[in-house]
Structure formats: structure tokens, C-alpha cells
Motif scaffolding. Structure first.
Motif, PDB file in Angstrom:
ATOM      1  N   GLU A  13       0.828  -1.197   0.000  1.00 37.14           N
ATOM      2  CA  GLU A  13       0.000   0.000   0.000  1.00 37.14           C
ATOM      3  C   GLU A  13       0.873   1.262   0.000  1.00 37.14           C
ATOM      4  OE1 GLU A  13      -3.490   2.241   2.661  1.00 37.14           O
ATOM      5  OE2 GLU A  13      -2.565   0.385   3.379  1.00 37.14           O
ATOM      6  N   HIS A  14       1.919   1.252   0.814  1.00 32.92           N
ATOM      7  CA  HIS A  14       2.851   2.391   0.826  1.00 32.92           C
ATOM      8  C   HIS A  14       3.416   2.643  -0.565  1.00 32.92           C
ATOM      9  CE1 HIS A  14       3.847   1.513   5.357  1.00 32.92           C
ATOM     10  NE2 HIS A  14       2.646   2.050   5.192  1.00 32.92           N
ATOM     11  N   TRP A  17       0.893   4.153  -3.063  1.00 38.09           N
ATOM     12  CA  TRP A  17       0.633   5.573  -2.859  1.00 38.09           C
ATOM     13  C   TRP A  17       1.824   6.427  -3.289  1.00 38.09           C
ATOM     14  CZ3 TRP A  17      -3.772   7.566  -2.945  1.00 38.09           C
ATOM     15  CH2 TRP A  17      -4.874   6.984  -2.323  1.00 38.09           C
ATOM     16  N   ALA A  20       1.643   6.537  -7.002  1.00 37.09           N
ATOM     17  CA  ALA A  20       0.575   7.441  -7.455  1.00 37.09           C
ATOM     18  C   ALA A  20       0.994   8.895  -7.278  1.00 37.09           C
ATOM     19  CB  ALA A  20      -0.702   7.163  -6.652  1.00 37.09           C
ATOM     20  N   GLY A  21       1.657   9.212  -6.169  1.00 39.74           N
ATOM     21  CA  GLY A  21       2.134  10.578  -5.957  1.00 39.74           C
ATOM     22  C   GLY A  21       3.161  10.977  -6.983  1.00 39.74           C
ATOM     23  N   HIS A 105       5.151   7.817   2.308  1.00 37.49           N
ATOM     24  CA  HIS A 105       3.809   7.505   1.782  1.00 37.49           C
ATOM     25  C   HIS A 105       2.712   8.374   2.385  1.00 37.49           C
ATOM     26  CE1 HIS A 105       3.260   5.301   5.561  1.00 37.49           C
ATOM     27  NE2 HIS A 105       1.970   5.327   5.309  1.00 37.49           N
ATOM     28  N   ARG A 109       0.285  10.279  -0.378  1.00 40.60           N
ATOM     29  CA  ARG A 109      -1.144   9.949  -0.560  1.00 40.60           C
ATOM     30  C   ARG A 109      -2.006  11.189  -0.770  1.00 40.60           C
ATOM     31  NH1 ARG A 109      -3.371   5.974   3.767  1.00 40.60           N
ATOM     32  NH2 ARG A 109      -2.429   7.563   5.092  1.00 40.60           N
ATOM     33  N   ALA A 112      -1.162  12.891  -4.142  1.00 37.95           N
ATOM     34  CA  ALA A 112      -1.717  12.207  -5.313  1.00 37.95           C
ATOM     35  C   ALA A 112      -3.187  12.554  -5.503  1.00 37.95           C
ATOM     36  CB  ALA A 112      -1.536  10.698  -5.172  1.00 37.95           C
TER      37      ALA A 112
END
Length: 249
Positions: A13-14, A17, A20-21, A105, A109, A112
Motif C-alpha cells: 500500500e505504501h 501511494w 501514485a504521488g 507515503h 497519498r 496524489a
């Protein structure tokens, strides 16, 4: 590492994100560059980039001052960040043990999510460049922060050169922040704003205003609490920081 959050490893998950950022920042910068068709546009992009670099340092300083001095782990929205910064004062060297995505992260998040709509808007080179780089530097500030807690022997030559030239916050400058009452050198991108903010007592003036109007005193005014007292050494090898010799480390 926070007082309650002791995780150092990156999770999937980290990483997602952070990816995505990074994608949102790079997408915005690519949009700005492709929409630039003249020397004037190029000049605007350069000015926006310099403004983003400078103001991101100021922004990290203001935020760092806020979470260091107000609230606690139970504070809505910002509680986890406050907990992390308090825990960092207790165990400063552990930031160097955080894996990259784990370290950034929590900032990547919201960046992003915030930048995503701008990718669909008509291009504005000045705005796109500023937003992309400003938030990109803010995300990376936690990694710059981690590097400022490492000895030269632990850092790549490029990072050392950038620190020594004041382009990234130096080990010596940030080391001074880790001395009671922890009320100087809050900025952690380049540290460019630290001398101005500290010499002109900007944060003490804000603290006095908040206290006089709302009755809330910052932590830096009180005797250092146990959760802020450094546990063990500054560096992971058991050695302590020496500000006068920091440039040789």
C-alpha cells in the motif's frame, strides 16, 4: 517512527501511494513542458520552479513547527503525524531505518489525491510547474530529513555535495534542531528559510499570538517531557552528534 507507530518496513500500500504521488507530480510537469512553446514560457517555468523550491522549504518549516508544538496522537487528521514527529525526537536515528516508501507515503497519498484533478484541466505551465514541484519537494522532504540524520559515510556523494552547498538541508543545520527546547531550524527541504525565521523570531511571535488569544502554549515553552527526551544516541552506531564536527562526519 512514532511513539505508537513502530513500523519501519514499506508495504505494498505504501509503494502504491508513493507511485501514485510520483505519477501525479511527473504528469503535471510533463503537461507544463509540452504546453511550453516559447522562450517566455520556458522562463515562466524556471521562475515557477525556483518559487516552488523556496516556498516548499518554508511550508515544511511551518508544518514541522505546528506538529512539534501543538496537538497529540489523538488530534483529528494530524494525530499520526504529530505522533511521528514526537517519536522522532525520542529516537532520531530510526528515521534512517525507514524504508523509502514507508518514510514518505503519508505525504504522497494526499498529494496524489490533490493533484489528480489538475491533470485533467487545461494546461497552465506556471501553475502546473509550481504545484508539481512544490508538492514533489514536500513529499521528498521526509527523505531529505532522513539524509540529514546520516553520517557522510552513509550517504551517496551527490547527496553530500547537495547538503554541503545548502541545496538540501544539512546534517549540521538539522542537528541543531535536536537540542532542547527544539525550537529552531524547522525547515527540512533546503533549510534556506531557517536563518530568517529564527533571527526574526517568527515562530515565537506566532506562539505568543496563539497563547494570548487562545490560551494554548507550545511544547517548546515547557520543560521537556519524557516522550521528547532522546533515548540513547543520535546515530545508530551509538555515537552522539557534535555540531562543531558535523562537516567532517
Amino acid at each position: 517512527m512514532g511513539l505508537s507507530d513502530t513500523s519501519l518496513e514499506s508495504t505494498m500500500e505504501h509503494r502504491l501511494w508513493v507511485g501514485a504521488g510520483a505519477a501525479s507530480v511527473m504528469g503535471l510537469l510533463a503537461k507544463a513542458v509540452t504546453a511550453s512553446h516559447s522562450p517566455e514560457d520556458a522562463a515562466v517555468i524556471c521562475v515557477s520552479a525556483l518559487a516552488a523550491y523556496s516556498l516548499s522549504d518554508l511550508g515544511t518549516g511551518v508544518y514541522h513547527w505546528g506538529v512539534d508544538n501543538y496537538g497529540d496522537a489523538k488530534t483529528p487528521v494530524f494525530g499520526s503525524q504529530i505522533d511521528a514527529f514526537q517519536g522522532h525526537h525520542k529516537r532520531p536515528w530510526t528515521i534512517t531505518k525507514r524504508q523509502f516508501a514507508n518514510n514518505i507515503h503519508a505525504i504522497a497519498r494526499p498529494v496524489a489525491l490533490f493533484l489528480a484533478p489538475f491533470l485533467a484541466l487545461p494546461s497552465n505551465p506556471a501553475l502546473d510547474t509550481f504545484l508539481g514541484l512544490f508538492l514533489g519537494f514536500v513529499v521528498m522532504s521526509q527523505q531529505f530529513h532522513a539524509w540529514s540524520h546520516m553520517k557522510k559515510s552513509q550517504l551517496p556523494p551527490l547527496v553530500i555535495a547537495l547538503q554541503d552547498r545548502g541545496i538540501l538541508v544539512s546534517r549540521k543545520m538539522h542537528g541543531a534542531h535536536h537540542r532542547s527546547p527544539y525550537d529552531i531550524n524547522y525547515c527540512i527541504v533546503s533549510g534556506l528559510w531557517n536563518p530568517f525565521l529564527d533571527k526574526n523570531r517568527i515562530f515565537p511571535s506566532l506562539e505568543a499570538f496563539i497563547h494570548s488569544n487562545y490560551g494554548v502554549a507550545p511544547r517548546s515553552w515547557a520543560e521537556t517531557q519524557p516522550e521528547w527526551l532522546q533515548e540513547g544516541s543520535y546515530f545508530e552506531d551509538g555515537s552522539e552528534i557534535n555540531l562543531e564536527q558535523q562537516q567532517q562526519q
